[in-house]
Scaffold this motif. Structure first.
Motif, PDB file in Angstrom:
ATOM      1  N   ALA A  97       0.862  -1.185   0.000  1.00 44.80           N
ATOM      2  CA  ALA A  97       0.000   0.000   0.000  1.00 44.80           C
ATOM      3  C   ALA A  97       0.896   1.232   0.000  1.00 44.80           C
ATOM      4  N   GLY A  98       1.308   1.652  -1.182  1.00 45.49           N
ATOM      5  CA  GLY A  98       2.203   2.805  -1.288  1.00 45.49           C
ATOM      6  C   GLY A  98       3.590   2.486  -0.771  1.00 45.49           C
ATOM      7  N   GLU A  99       3.997   3.177   0.281  1.00 42.30           N
ATOM      8  CA  GLU A  99       5.332   3.003   0.848  1.00 42.30           C
ATOM      9  C   GLU A  99       5.341   2.049   2.048  1.00 42.30           C
ATOM     10  N   VAL A 100       4.206   1.437   2.360  1.00 45.10           N
ATOM     11  CA  VAL A 100       4.127   0.531   3.505  1.00 45.10           C
ATOM     12  C   VAL A 100       3.522  -0.791   3.062  1.00 45.10           C
ATOM     13  N   LEU A 101       3.610  -1.740   3.976  1.00 46.38           N
ATOM     14  CA  LEU A 101       3.053  -3.065   3.752  1.00 46.38           C
ATOM     15  C   LEU A 101       1.832  -3.230   4.645  1.00 46.38           C
ATOM     16  N   ALA A 102       0.678  -3.447   4.028  1.00 47.55           N
ATOM     17  CA  ALA A 102      -0.558  -3.633   4.793  1.00 47.55           C
ATOM     18  C   ALA A 102      -0.679  -5.091   5.202  1.00 47.55           C
ATOM     19  N   LEU A 103      -0.904  -5.310   6.505  1.00 45.35           N
ATOM     20  CA  LEU A 103      -0.971  -6.665   7.056  1.00 45.35           C
ATOM     21  C   LEU A 103      -2.318  -6.869   7.740  1.00 45.35           C
TER      22      LEU A 103
END
Length: 735
Positions: free
Chosen positions: A422-428
């Motif tokens: 999700a953009g610059e992060v990892l959605a968990l």
């Protein structure tokens, strides 16, 4: 009064209490010669075998002596061999089959168990396969082929008994940047040679930079047995690692000379630690600061193997004293890790995470799709810090969020960890497995429906209709000839008959795959609640998609054969040309293509024009202005066609340089170099379609992407295959 001691202990006692030994009459007992040794051992072993009622193979005694003389040359003989044989005989007498013959197989098993050495090293009959050994190391260490080959050669030498004894099995220096696998390689060596990673004895030499700390290694600080000598005496079969050797106190090198030269070191208490059964590994970052891998972050200019080795060997040779350098058996240079190697390490680390005991206990399953793995590899790549930077990225983006989510989890049902970028992060997200399965069922239905709709559009597209019309025309002609009784005329035309056969085959495949997809969708709808059946259908759909990819390529081959040839010219900043050449060739090779490269130099005096193609990069006095890459393969033109245009590169210094791309579906012989390409004015005619930075980051107006951290080589690896697939679909869907 009788007393006994070793010569080393006697010398130490004489130092501590001069004159004390003069009260004793000294009798030196040398080790017996070989015939006497064999006689003593055979006599004692025969007595023990008779005592315990054990039958013994005659070869066991001589083989036991050979093993101890080769692998434990420091041990006193015949005592060590007799101790081993007594243990073997007693074990056989107490076994369920005491009447069985005790032979060399039993000896090798016991010696391997005691020392940790693998059977294929100590048994001269057992075959050591270098290819299998190489595969073992490659399964644990990535991107260090030269180092692996050197270690395989060393192990083969140990097996063949061609190394000189009276010193360690090997003295190796691992040189290279941090995080490239030096310590991991040492652990893998300990695992293979001695049966476990715990057989590595590690000393961080940054802790021994002053003299008082150094004295702790041999016990000269007065606090008992030395740390180094005690560790080796306790476990003589081990890998001894001196980490970051260059940080040690200079006097440590004198100890190292004694270890690597004589294989022995005496502690302050007079006890001798023998290193003849150890493998000495030293690691160093010497030369890292001055090692140049090309322009930072570009990823296309990787140094050659010889360049890496020569640089670090010179750096080590300049730093250490000549007598120490000459004691090294090998200097192994570890190259910086490339992005594709980091991607391999990501897969291995994820596999290890999936087997965590805590995840197994909580029945938590990781669902990590390929695009997340690629993203983690990109976030974890750093040319200076290697795999250590990747470990930090994994902790930050995956492990810490996963641990937090599990700590907050109150649902006791089995869970699935779903991840997406999700953009610059990892959605968990943690989802109960039943809900995830239900979502998967719905997702599979939607997937099949979407694939069917696109496939029907391809069937109605210009390419399929053109091929179907061509087949219809040939069929009509064949039918007319058949009515006139002249059908053989049709088949006598070889080109016509071959085209008819190819069109029939490919239109049959189009209809067949369409029918198979409809049947798959109907079967799934009819068995909606049977998840085991649906899991099998997911596999069938994946197989169908593979056949569909092959069909798409065959359709394009028949409709656009000219796209199987490409010539791409790159013109501009010379150093950037070489870097881009490597990047494009790597992408092409990964996709099964081969690009041949020639170079363009400006020569106004040449009879055939101002631009001359030469096979080499440059000669003295050449005014190189470009390079040409030509290739042949399935739709290779579509792979590279959008790389045309002006590209802007921002160097680490902040300077901007330009390269202009020119792509044609022509062979090299038909390609014409654009006029005026050697002039700066040529590059001012258009705006740059792409800007990429050496520090990372690519902006591409044609691809409509802005990726802040991605480097050029990784950018091509990600986007060129995608653009090829998009180009193929655009042609197939065109009305």
């Amino acid at each position: 009064l009788l007393s006994e001691c070793t010569p080393e202990a006697a010398n130490h006692l004489d130092l501590r209490a001069p004159g004390f030994l003069s009260h004793f009459a000294r009798v030196d007992l040398p080790e017996p010669d070989q015939p006497a040794l064999v006689g003593i051992v055979e006599s004692k072993v025969a007595f023990l075998a008779h005592k315990y009622g054990v039958r013994l193979s005659p070869a066991v005694v001589t083989e036991a002596l050979r093993l101890h003389q080769w692998f434990t040359p420091y041990s006193g003989l015949p005592g060590k061999t007799l101790h081993l044989m007594e243990g073997l005989i007693q074990s056989r007498a107490e076994s369920d089959h005491p009447e069985a013959l005790l032979d060399t197989d039993d000896l090798y098993g016991r010696f391997s168990h005691d020392t940790g050495l693998p059977r294929l090293i100590i048994d001269p009959v057992a075959e050591l396969d270098p290819a299998a050994l190489t595969a073992f190391f490659r399964g644990h260490i990535f991107g260090q082929e030269a180092a692996i080959d050197t270690l395989v050669d060393l192990i083969v030498s140990i097996k063949a008994a061609v190394i000189r004894r009276g010193k360690p099995l090997g003295s190796l220096l691992f040189a290279g940047p941090t995080g490239v696998g030096k310590t991991e390689m040492t652990k893998v060596l300990a695992q293979f040679l001695f049966g476990g990673r715990d057989r590595m004895i590690r000393f961080d030499m940054s802790e021994y930079q002053d003299l008082p700390a150094l004295m702790r290694l041999t016990g000269d600080d007065g606090r008992g047995e030395g740390l180094l000598t005690a560790a080796v005496r306790h476990q003589p079969f081990s890998v001894v690692l001196f980490d970051e050797l260059e940080k040690a106190h200079p006097l440590f090198y004198d100890l190292l000379l004694q270890i690597t030269g004589e294989g022995r070191l005496t502690s302050a208490t007079g006890r001798v630690a023998d290193f003849c059964s150890t493998l000495i590994i030293m690691t160093s970052n010497i030369g890292t600061a001055t090692f140049q891998t090309g322009q930072a972050g570009f990823g296309a200019r990787a140094p050659g193997e010889a360049e890496v080795v020569n640089h670090f060997v010179r750096a080590v040779q300049d730093h250490f004293r000549p007598e120490l350098f000459n004691r090294l058996d090998r200097v192994l240079a570890f190259a910086p890790l490339q992005p594709e190697v980091i991607r391999q390490i990501v897969d291995r680390e994820i596999d290890l995470i999936q087997h965590w005991e805590r995840l197994q206990q909580r029945q938590v399953q990781l669902d990590i799709p390929p695009e997340v793995r690629v993203w983690l590899g990109e976030q974890g790549y750093h040319p200076q810090y290697g795999a250590r930077f990747l470990q930090r990225a994994l902790r930050s983006h995956l492990l810490s969020p996963l641990a937090e989510a599990m700590n907050q989890l109150s649902d006791t049902r089995p869970q699935v960890v779903q991840l997406q970028v999700a953009g610059e992060v990892l959605a968990l997200h943690l989802v109960p497995r039943e809900e995830a399965a239900a979502a998967d069922r719905l997702g599979l239905i939607n997937r099949i429906t979407a694939v069917r709709r696109v496939y029907q559009q391809v069937q109605a597209g210009q390419v399929c209709l053109h091929l179907q019309n061509a087949l219809d025309e040939l069929q009509q002609r064949l039918e007319r000839l058949r009515r006139k009784g002249k059908e053989e005329e049709f088949w006598r035309e070889a080109a016509t008959a071959q085209r008819h056969q190819r069109l029939q085959a490919i239109t049959g495949r189009i209809d067949g795959l369409g029918d198979e997809l409809v049947d798959l969708e109907l079967a799934l709808m009819a068995r909606l609640g049977q998840w085991q059946v649906q899991a099998g259908m997911a596999g069938r759909l994946t197989l169908w998609e593979e056949h569909y990819r092959d069909l798409r390529m065959d359709l394009m081959q028949m409709a656009f054969p000219q796209y199987n040839t490409v010539t791409m010219g790159l013109y501009g900043h010379v150093d950037t040309l070489f870097l881009m050449e490597k990047a494009y060739r790597q992408v092409a090779e990964q996709m099964g293509f081969s690009l041949k490269v020639s170079y363009v130099r400006h020569d106004p005096s040449h009879d055939e024009g101002p631009y001359v193609q030469v096979p080499r990069r440059a000669q003295a006095g050449d005014q190189l202005c470009g390079l040409l890459m030509t290739g042949h393969g399935d739709m290779i033109f579509l792979l590279l066609r959008e790389e045309a245009g002006l590209q802007e590169r921002v160097l680490s210094s902040g300077e901007t340089v330009l390269v202009w791309g020119h792509v044609k579906d022509l062979p090299l012989s038909a390609y014409v170099v654009p006029t005026g390409i050697h002039r700066q004015e040529f590059f001012r005619q258009e705006k740059a379609r792409r800007t990429f930075r050496d520090q990372g980051g690519v902006v591409d107006s044609k691809y409509e992407v802005d990726v802040p951290k991605l480097r050029f080589g990784a950018f091509l690896n990600r986007y060129l295959p995608q653009r090829l697939d998009q180009a193929i679909m655009e042609h197939l869907l065109r009305k």
